[in-house]
Design a protein around this motif. Sequence first.
Motif, PDB file in Angstrom:
ATOM      1  N   SER A 187       0.789  -1.141  -0.077  1.00  0.00           N
ATOM      2  CA  SER A 187       0.164  -0.047  -0.104  1.00  0.00           C
ATOM      3  C   SER A 187       0.833   1.123   0.015  1.00  0.00           C
ATOM      4  O   SER A 187       1.965   1.471   0.365  1.00  0.00           O
ATOM      5  CB  SER A 187      -0.934  -0.028   1.249  1.00  0.00           C
ATOM      6  OG  SER A 187      -0.372   0.011   2.373  1.00  0.00           O
ATOM      7  N   ILE A 188       0.358   2.277  -0.614  1.00  0.00           N
ATOM      8  CA  ILE A 188       1.049   3.318  -0.566  1.00  0.00           C
ATOM      9  C   ILE A 188       0.374   4.313   0.429  1.00  0.00           C
ATOM     10  O   ILE A 188      -0.910   4.907   0.527  1.00  0.00           O
ATOM     11  CB  ILE A 188       0.696   4.281  -1.819  1.00  0.00           C
ATOM     12  CG1 ILE A 188       1.410   3.739  -2.990  1.00  0.00           C
ATOM     13  CG2 ILE A 188       1.310   5.928  -1.705  1.00  0.00           C
ATOM     14  CD1 ILE A 188       1.317   4.321  -4.378  1.00  0.00           C
ATOM     15  N   GLU A 189       1.085   4.554   1.811  1.00  0.00           N
ATOM     16  CA  GLU A 189       0.574   5.029   2.993  1.00  0.00           C
ATOM     17  C   GLU A 189       0.387   6.677   2.967  1.00  0.00           C
ATOM     18  O   GLU A 189      -0.547   7.049   3.491  1.00  0.00           O
ATOM     19  CB  GLU A 189       1.472   4.652   4.263  1.00  0.00           C
ATOM     20  CG  GLU A 189       1.115   5.024   5.592  1.00  0.00           C
ATOM     21  CD  GLU A 189      -0.062   4.126   5.657  1.00  0.00           C
ATOM     22  OE1 GLU A 189      -0.901   4.357   6.790  1.00  0.00           O
ATOM     23  OE2 GLU A 189      -0.474   2.794   5.308  1.00  0.00           O
ATOM     24  N   GLN A 220       7.307  -2.552  -8.555  1.00  0.00           N
ATOM     25  CA  GLN A 220       7.733  -1.406  -9.182  1.00  0.00           C
ATOM     26  C   GLN A 220       6.791  -0.273  -8.636  1.00  0.00           C
ATOM     27  O   GLN A 220       5.571  -0.261  -8.802  1.00  0.00           O
ATOM     28  CB  GLN A 220       7.725  -1.556 -10.518  1.00  0.00           C
ATOM     29  CG  GLN A 220       8.423  -0.373 -11.349  1.00  0.00           C
ATOM     30  CD  GLN A 220       8.747  -0.789 -12.873  1.00  0.00           C
ATOM     31  OE1 GLN A 220       8.076  -1.461 -13.224  1.00  0.00           O
ATOM     32  NE2 GLN A 220       9.717  -0.140 -13.442  1.00  0.00           N
ATOM     33  N   LEU A 221       7.153   0.848  -8.104  1.00  0.00           N
ATOM     34  CA  LEU A 221       6.778   2.002  -7.984  1.00  0.00           C
ATOM     35  C   LEU A 221       6.692   2.916  -9.169  1.00  0.00           C
ATOM     36  O   LEU A 221       7.583   3.230  -9.629  1.00  0.00           O
ATOM     37  CB  LEU A 221       7.129   2.926  -6.811  1.00  0.00           C
ATOM     38  CG  LEU A 221       6.558   4.291  -6.555  1.00  0.00           C
ATOM     39  CD1 LEU A 221       5.008   4.053  -5.982  1.00  0.00           C
ATOM     40  CD2 LEU A 221       7.396   4.944  -5.385  1.00  0.00           C
ATOM     41  N   ILE A 222       5.393   3.204  -9.750  1.00  0.00           N
ATOM     42  CA  ILE A 222       5.216   4.366 -10.914  1.00  0.00           C
ATOM     43  C   ILE A 222       4.615   5.323 -10.567  1.00  0.00           C
ATOM     44  O   ILE A 222       3.418   5.378 -10.086  1.00  0.00           O
ATOM     45  CB  ILE A 222       4.648   3.226 -12.099  1.00  0.00           C
ATOM     46  CG1 ILE A 222       5.412   2.089 -12.137  1.00  0.00           C
ATOM     47  CG2 ILE A 222       4.519   4.244 -13.471  1.00  0.00           C
ATOM     48  CD1 ILE A 222       4.918   1.152 -13.259  1.00  0.00           C
ATOM     49  N   VAL A 230       6.357   9.258 -15.697  1.00  0.00           N
ATOM     50  CA  VAL A 230       7.155  10.456 -15.310  1.00  0.00           C
ATOM     51  C   VAL A 230       8.308   9.780 -14.300  1.00  0.00           C
ATOM     52  O   VAL A 230       9.496  10.433 -14.282  1.00  0.00           O
ATOM     53  CB  VAL A 230       6.699  11.647 -14.893  1.00  0.00           C
ATOM     54  CG1 VAL A 230       5.701  12.388 -15.951  1.00  0.00           C
ATOM     55  CG2 VAL A 230       6.017  11.548 -13.540  1.00  0.00           C
ATOM     56  N   PHE A 231       8.239   8.786 -13.490  1.00  0.00           N
ATOM     57  CA  PHE A 231       9.039   8.268 -12.855  1.00  0.00           C
ATOM     58  C   PHE A 231       8.747   6.934 -12.554  1.00  0.00           C
ATOM     59  O   PHE A 231       7.690   6.391 -12.374  1.00  0.00           O
ATOM     60  CB  PHE A 231       8.988   9.040 -11.341  1.00  0.00           C
ATOM     61  CG  PHE A 231      10.051   8.685 -10.109  1.00  0.00           C
ATOM     62  CD1 PHE A 231      11.422   8.818 -10.169  1.00  0.00           C
ATOM     63  CD2 PHE A 231       9.540   7.586  -9.409  1.00  0.00           C
ATOM     64  CE1 PHE A 231      12.218   8.401  -9.168  1.00  0.00           C
ATOM     65  CE2 PHE A 231      10.391   7.135  -8.507  1.00  0.00           C
ATOM     66  CZ  PHE A 231      11.730   7.678  -8.427  1.00  0.00           C
ATOM     67  N   SER A 232       9.826   6.025 -12.312  1.00  0.00           N
ATOM     68  CA  SER A 232       9.513   4.582 -11.637  1.00  0.00           C
ATOM     69  C   SER A 232      10.781   4.032 -11.192  1.00  0.00           C
ATOM     70  O   SER A 232      11.812   4.452 -11.269  1.00  0.00           O
ATOM     71  CB  SER A 232       9.154   3.934 -12.989  1.00  0.00           C
ATOM     72  OG  SER A 232      10.516   3.482 -13.807  1.00  0.00           O
ATOM     73  N   LYS A 233      10.583   2.944 -10.329  1.00  0.00           N
ATOM     74  CA  LYS A 233      11.583   2.646  -9.450  1.00  0.00           C
ATOM     75  C   LYS A 233      11.317   1.209  -8.806  1.00  0.00           C
ATOM     76  O   LYS A 233      10.106   0.994  -8.416  1.00  0.00           O
ATOM     77  CB  LYS A 233      11.999   3.323  -8.159  1.00  0.00           C
ATOM     78  CG  LYS A 233      12.960   2.930  -7.137  1.00  0.00           C
ATOM     79  CD  LYS A 233      13.282   3.829  -5.976  1.00  0.00           C
ATOM     80  CE  LYS A 233      14.555   3.295  -5.318  1.00  0.00           C
ATOM     81  NZ  LYS A 233      14.777   4.072  -4.115  1.00  0.00           N
ATOM     82  N   THR A 234      12.212   0.356  -9.141  1.00  0.00           N
ATOM     83  CA  THR A 234      11.837  -1.265  -8.472  1.00  0.00           C
ATOM     84  C   THR A 234      12.405  -0.946  -7.023  1.00  0.00           C
ATOM     85  O   THR A 234      13.260  -0.799  -6.670  1.00  0.00           O
ATOM     86  CB  THR A 234      12.701  -2.016  -9.498  1.00  0.00           C
ATOM     87  OG1 THR A 234      12.643  -2.099 -10.790  1.00  0.00           O
ATOM     88  CG2 THR A 234      12.674  -3.620  -8.802  1.00  0.00           C
ATOM     89  N   ILE A 235      11.642  -1.802  -6.237  1.00  0.00           N
ATOM     90  CA  ILE A 235      11.478  -1.923  -4.832  1.00  0.00           C
ATOM     91  C   ILE A 235      11.693  -3.399  -4.467  1.00  0.00           C
ATOM     92  O   ILE A 235      10.942  -4.047  -4.852  1.00  0.00           O
ATOM     93  CB  ILE A 235      10.740  -1.122  -3.991  1.00  0.00           C
ATOM     94  CG1 ILE A 235      10.320   0.278  -4.479  1.00  0.00           C
ATOM     95  CG2 ILE A 235      10.820  -1.398  -2.514  1.00  0.00           C
ATOM     96  CD1 ILE A 235       9.294   0.976  -3.740  1.00  0.00           C
ATOM     97  N   ASP A 236      12.838  -3.676  -3.475  1.00  0.00           N
ATOM     98  CA  ASP A 236      12.913  -5.160  -3.077  1.00  0.00           C
ATOM     99  C   ASP A 236      12.392  -5.261  -1.804  1.00  0.00           C
ATOM    100  O   ASP A 236      12.674  -4.706  -0.821  1.00  0.00           O
ATOM    101  CB  ASP A 236      14.353  -5.532  -3.139  1.00  0.00           C
ATOM    102  CG  ASP A 236      14.954  -5.570  -4.702  1.00  0.00           C
ATOM    103  OD1 ASP A 236      14.316  -5.866  -5.599  1.00  0.00           O
ATOM    104  OD2 ASP A 236      16.196  -5.213  -4.774  1.00  0.00           O
ATOM    105  N   SER A 261      -0.421  10.432 -10.410  1.00  0.00           N
ATOM    106  CA  SER A 261      -1.004   9.287 -10.005  1.00  0.00           C
ATOM    107  C   SER A 261       0.074   8.459  -9.635  1.00  0.00           C
ATOM    108  O   SER A 261       0.952   8.050 -10.312  1.00  0.00           O
ATOM    109  CB  SER A 261      -1.995   8.465 -10.955  1.00  0.00           C
ATOM    110  OG  SER A 261      -2.197   7.156 -10.675  1.00  0.00           O
ATOM    111  N   ALA A 262       0.214   7.906  -8.370  1.00  0.00           N
ATOM    112  CA  ALA A 262       1.341   6.962  -7.948  1.00  0.00           C
ATOM    113  C   ALA A 262       0.727   5.579  -7.769  1.00  0.00           C
ATOM    114  O   ALA A 262      -0.556   5.522  -7.065  1.00  0.00           O
ATOM    115  CB  ALA A 262       2.075   7.481  -6.531  1.00  0.00           C
TER     116      ALA A 262
END
Length: 670
Positions: A187-189, A220-222, A230-236, A261-262
Amino acid sequence: MNFTSIILSVLALILSALIVFYQYFFNNNTKRKLWVMAALRFVAILAAMLLLINPGVEKSIRKIEKPKLFLAIDNSASMNRPKVDEQLKKFSNNLYEDADLKNRFEVSTFLFGEGLTADSLWNFKEGQTNIHKAITDLEALNEEGNVSIVMVTDGRQNYGQNYAYLKGRNPIFPIVTGDTLEVIDLSIERINTNAYTTLDNNFPVEIFVNANLRSKQKSQLIVEKNGIEVFSKTIDFDGDKSNEVVTMLLPADSVGMQLYSARIEPVMQEKVLANNIRNFGVEVLDEQTNIAIVYGLLHPDVGMIKRSVESNRQRKASLLQVEEIEGRLGEFDLFVLYQPDAGFKDLLNYINEKNFNYMLFAGTQTNWRLLDEFQNEFRKESTDLVENLFPDYERDFTSFYTEDIGFGSFPPLRGEIGEITLGKNNQVLLTQRINDIQSENPLLIASDQVDQKSIVLFGEDIWKWRAESFSIHGSFAEFDNFFNSLIQYLQLSDRKKELELFYDPVYHAGQPILIQAKKYDNNLNLDLKSSLVLKLDDSDEVFPFYIKNRSYEVKIGSLSPGTYNFQVSSNDSEENREGSFFVDNYSLEEANISPNIQDLKRLADHSGGAVFYIDQFENVKTDLINNDKFRPLEKVQIKRVSLIDWRWLLGLIVLSLSLEWFLRKYRGLV
């Protein structure tokens, strides 16, 4: 009865007896028996005297007071889960109908969400939950203590202070609802960002991602804008890593409300996806100041002024001959006047009429007579004698912050010598030094009149100062910062005379829309006497503002998802401000399905209570019945009753006198 009342009552008794004895037995030669009439007269006189003395009589009232039990039910949307309504009805009925609890407690029911209400008809439609406020409001209802609070909730709070460490005066028994099994969920808190930013700048964004996983997984957070990534990052993630904070810088490349939108991509076996997406918004303001640099003759100073002004990306400068300014006056926010001559007359009149702020450069080609007609900040004696004017920095200058950038080593400016007389509300930043002789004449002044500000430099060839600053510091930055501080002084004069609005760019479904405003008078003091109203687009309904905490506020009920434009205006002036916000379909209440058992346990421990599940009614009952804190109290109330309040005493006086009169007439006595 106090000692004085006792003495007076005894004296009344003796006096009543003496009066009756004198009236019926003293010098009475008859042998008739008058004891009955004497007794009636004695009672009437004594009762009348006691009424006059009015002694107080203490009366004891014994009362058994039951301890109070407050049943507080979470009425928010997060409680609207399968079987919760049925379980809650069963628990509530058991609490009210159990004979042991009825004999021990006085039970009252409350509902809470954003606030607390005395009601027992829940519907699970509250858009926000403030458990902390609900507890403090319940305790305020009974300041004596001896209250137990049974709180049926899932422990999910999205508004107000953290309740987990609240140390209440009364024991709190949280009754947990919801699926207590551990659920796999991402979840995005929370998303932190500024509400406003300026055009062509990068603004920071901070996204908090929570993870409830049983094994190592990747996601992946987009971040998207208008459907474009406009942004993305892979999270472990792994079992020990329960959260991640991702920071980024996003470009503000267009004016107005910008919606983003995240999204955190779901993992395997994740069922609740509503909390994987969250919207946020930033309002991009175009605060670029459009400045006109107007000249009558070409000079290297003109190009230098343009370069220094545009060293700040929020300012745009246009070089215009005085003949070219006509027809374009409305395009500019500020005017820089370089050595005005007779052709500047119409422009100077326009600046005076509109109270525009301006910067004036006066040199060897300046028409001083025209300037005397235009302004009253200074008067200069024209001598047609040109000299080199060296600058001296005045450290007592306070109109705005500035620093000495090495003026003592700067080359001189060229200007006419002659006495300069300053008017009121002027401060000198630089003074003239001629051939090592200190002059009392100013070289650079800042003027702050009632409705207008100005900066005046009495010399030309300022381009040499910028070149010298580069040779000293290795860059133009120091000089350009100094020059832009002069521009900023002129820019900020009327900023607070307008309405200032404070609101969130994005609201969630079911969340009330709160918009605040501040209004200032001509002296830049808060104006709390105006009538402000808000109107939404495509709606005839008007929402009036109310005053709270020295500002204006308006609260609009929850709106359907979508983008809304609004206008705030004042009924007593022409000032108005426009804005926009976005309502998304994300519900804070429905984002989490698992109860917050950890915080509920902390709350119970700090208050002396215990946590139970909603199907453990018998355990709750046993804990409440066996708790020595909740014993009925016998209270004895001592009540002082005045004798004058005894109405039957007045009846006794009337009855005694009436019977005595009847007996006297019956026996033929006068």
